[in-house]
Design an enzyme around this catalytic site. Structure first.
Site, PDB file in Angstrom:
ATOM      1  N   GLN A   6      -8.106   0.019   3.123  1.00  0.00           N
ATOM      2  CA  GLN A   6      -7.878  -1.080   4.120  1.00  0.00           C
ATOM      3  C   GLN A   6      -9.981  -0.382   4.498  1.00  0.00           C
ATOM      4  OE1 GLN A   6      -7.265  -2.249   7.383  1.00  0.00           O
ATOM      5  NE2 GLN A   6      -5.314  -0.595   7.622  1.00  0.00           N
ATOM      6  N   GLY A  59      -2.543  -5.977  -0.356  1.00  0.00           N
ATOM      7  CA  GLY A  59      -3.071  -8.053   0.209  1.00  0.00           C
ATOM      8  C   GLY A  59      -2.745  -8.117   1.387  1.00  0.00           C
ATOM      9  N   ASN A  88      -7.884   3.993   8.784  1.00  0.00           N
ATOM     10  CA  ASN A  88      -6.605   2.637   9.652  1.00  0.00           C
ATOM     11  C   ASN A  88      -6.976   1.979  11.243  1.00  0.00           C
ATOM     12  OD1 ASN A  88      -5.203   4.396   8.757  1.00  0.00           O
ATOM     13  ND2 ASN A  88      -4.269   3.810  10.373  1.00  0.00           N
ATOM     14  N   GLY A 108       0.771  -1.115   0.351  1.00  0.00           N
ATOM     15  CA  GLY A 108      -0.229   0.286   0.166  1.00  0.00           C
ATOM     16  C   GLY A 108       1.280   1.391  -0.059  1.00  0.00           C
ATOM     17  N   THR A 149      10.999  -7.613 -12.505  1.00  0.00           N
ATOM     18  CA  THR A 149       9.871  -8.911 -11.897  1.00  0.00           C
ATOM     19  C   THR A 149       8.766  -8.706 -11.332  1.00  0.00           C
ATOM     20  OG1 THR A 149      11.791  -9.692 -13.024  1.00  0.00           O
ATOM     21  CG2 THR A 149      10.451 -10.969 -12.560  1.00  0.00           C
ATOM     22  N   CYS A 200       5.194   4.622  22.440  1.00  0.00           N
ATOM     23  CA  CYS A 200       6.113   5.466  22.834  1.00  0.00           C
ATOM     24  C   CYS A 200       7.487   5.393  22.374  1.00  0.00           C
ATOM     25  CB  CYS A 200       6.945   3.937  24.433  1.00  0.00           C
ATOM     26  SG  CYS A 200       7.539   4.864  25.747  1.00  0.00           S
TER      27      CYS A 200
HETATM   28  C1  PLP Z   1      -4.361   3.459   5.456  1.00  0.00           C
HETATM   29  C2  PLP Z   1      -3.573   2.931   5.115  1.00  0.00           C
HETATM   30  N1  PLP Z   1      -2.748   2.833   4.457  1.00  0.00           N
HETATM   31  C3  PLP Z   1      -1.711   2.141   3.917  1.00  0.00           C
HETATM   32  C4  PLP Z   1      -1.337   1.336   5.131  1.00  0.00           C
HETATM   33  C5  PLP Z   1       0.167   0.880   3.980  1.00  0.00           C
HETATM   34  O1  PLP Z   1       0.271  -0.420   3.611  1.00  0.00           O
HETATM   35  P1  PLP Z   1       1.277  -1.445   3.743  1.00  0.00           P
HETATM   36  O2  PLP Z   1       1.657  -2.277   4.520  1.00  0.00           O
HETATM   37  O3  PLP Z   1       0.262  -2.162   2.283  1.00  0.00           O
HETATM   38  O4  PLP Z   1       2.467  -0.553   3.193  1.00  0.00           O
HETATM   39  C6  PLP Z   1      -1.397   0.892   5.789  1.00  0.00           C
HETATM   40  C7  PLP Z   1      -0.947  -0.464   6.209  1.00  0.00           C
HETATM   41  O5  PLP Z   1      -1.413  -0.111   7.935  1.00  0.00           O
HETATM   42  C8  PLP Z   1      -2.997   1.778   6.015  1.00  0.00           C
HETATM   43  O6  PLP Z   1      -3.911   1.066   7.379  1.00  0.00           O
END
Ligand code: PLP
Length: 397
Positions: free
Chosen positions: A179, A200, A151, A71, A237, A325
């Site tokens: 999410q 994924g 998230n 992501g 790849t 923390c």
């Molecule tokens: C809202 C959101 N965006 C982006 C990410 C990043 O995804 P990735 O862990 O696949 O890089 C996360 C991962 O927690 C997420 O919750």
């Protein structure tokens, strides 16, 4: 009791059906899809099917999907692409509650590359003001990037409306839907989103694979440059096993979304109601009526989230806290801070994020045991008795 895993917004278990689907691509069908021979070529046919399955889940064309590694890569690619395609435009709009994959990049672009960034705030429930969004659009705005679902709180943002505002103003719109994909119906034929990120490992595929939707004819600049994979939009790849797995996970999500959401929401609501009823000084964070069905973010006042997590860990319960923390001072999460959650509550926030693999027995176990844990921690806590708040340094931000 076996491990109770309620940290699915961090990552999910690979579905056994997804695992079965990907296995042959490690040991038997390991060819490179770019190779000239048939051995590699047959893998290409499976990649095509995976691309079609991902596209079906979000209702776009298969060619509009670019496979990535995660992501974060999809988010970085989207923003960099818009900025590189529109060199005269130096303004970005995003929100204060994005994931660091967007926020840290925007801060970097601001500080190191001289871009101007508007960070939209939220109300106490984490909701955005769309009038503020409209007012912040400028002639030199290159991109608006707003997440589909948060998230930490699970809040779902009004992406269709936001996409229309962007379109009316002729600004590229990207959404981080990491999410949301698999939990919320997404129809890109009806919604004028230009780019969308997904990952994924948030939907029962393995870690290390993601995708970026890029609408046909949108000017696009690749992030990774090299070979001609992904029609020259992302070199390297292909992660064939991961892509096959992502395709299968998307197919499962599309086929079972409604029943899974109903199951997960029933469990989530039971957990949430049980805890809020049994633990005094506890509050729900986020937009109660408009959030992901699997997420519950609860603040237990006058106690530290880390302490709760450690005690839960003793019972094999996995969840997340809304604070981290760093260098001796407990920093409440940027999301809860943006929402103005009081300091003594933000520190004691726990995010439970469920999946189809959770059970009612697990919920009952937590509801039975967690109130006692919090009660004991409060008795031990020096600040709790007087409810004076935490003694550690406040964030200067
Ligand atoms: C809202 C959101 N965006 C982006 C990410 C990043 O995804 P990735 O862990 O696949 O890089 C996360 C991962 O927690 C997420 O919750």
């Amino acid at each position: 009791m076996n491990t109770i895993y309620m940290d699915n917004n961090a990552t999910t278990q690979v579905d056994p059906a997804v695992y079965d689907e990907m296995k042959p691509f490690f040991t038997e069908l390991y060819g490179n899809p770019s190779s000239m021979h048939r051995f590699g070529g047959q893998v290409g046919a499976h990649l095509k099917q995976a691309r079609e399955r991902v596209a079906a889940l979000i209702n776009c064309e298969p060619d509009e999907i670019i496979f990535t590694s995660c992501g974060s890569e999809s988010d970085n690619t989207a923003i960099r692409s818009a900025l590189n395609a529109l060199p005269g435009k130096r303004h970005i709009i995003t929100t204060r509650v994005e994931h660091p994959a967007i926020l840290s990049l925007c801060k970097f672009l601001e500080k190191k590359e001289g871009y101007d960034v508007t960070y939209l705030g939220t109300d106490e429930h984490g909701r955005l003001d769309l009038e503020e969004l409209k007012k912040s659009i400028r002639k030199d705005t290159a991109i608006i990037s707003i997440m589909w679902a948060n998230n930490e709180t699970g809040n779902i943002y009004p992406i269709e409306e936001i996409a229309r505002i962007a379109k009316d103003n002729d600004v590229i719109f990207h959404t981080d839907a990491v999410q949301a994909v698999g939990k919320v119906p997404i129809d890109l034929e009806k919604t004028p989103i230009d780019m969308l990120s997904l990952s994924g490992h948030k939907l029962h595929a393995p870690k290390g694979v993601g995708a970026l939707f890029v609408r046909k004819r949108l000017p696009f600049r690749p992030f990774l440059i090299g070979g001609h994979q992904e029609r020259s939009r992302r070199a390297g790849t292909e992660n064939t096993t991961g892509i096959i797995a992502l395709g299968k996970a998307c197919q499962l999500a599309l086929d079972h979304m409604e029943e899974e959401n109903t199951l997960v929401k029933t469990l989530r609501d039971k957990l949430e109601t049980g805890l809020l009823e049994r633990v005094p000084d506890s509050i729900l964070n986020g937009d109660k009526d408009n959030r992901l069905p699997n997420t519950s973010n609860i603040s237990f006042g006058y106690v530290e989230g880390e302490a709760i997590l450690l005690m839960m860990d003793q019972l094999n319960i996995c969840a997340s806290s809304g604070s981290a923390c760093t260098s001796g001072s407990l920093e409440p999460s940027h999301v809860l801070r943006a929402m103005g959650v009081p300091f003594t509550f933000a520190h004691g926030s726990i995010r439970f994020s469920l999946s189809r693999f959770n059970t009612e027995q697990e919920v009952d176990f937590i509801v039975k045991n967690l109130p006692g844990i919090i009660d004991n921690l409060r008795k031990l806590s020096p600040f709790s008795a007087e409810k004076q708040g935490l003694t550690c340094a406040k964030s200067s931000e």
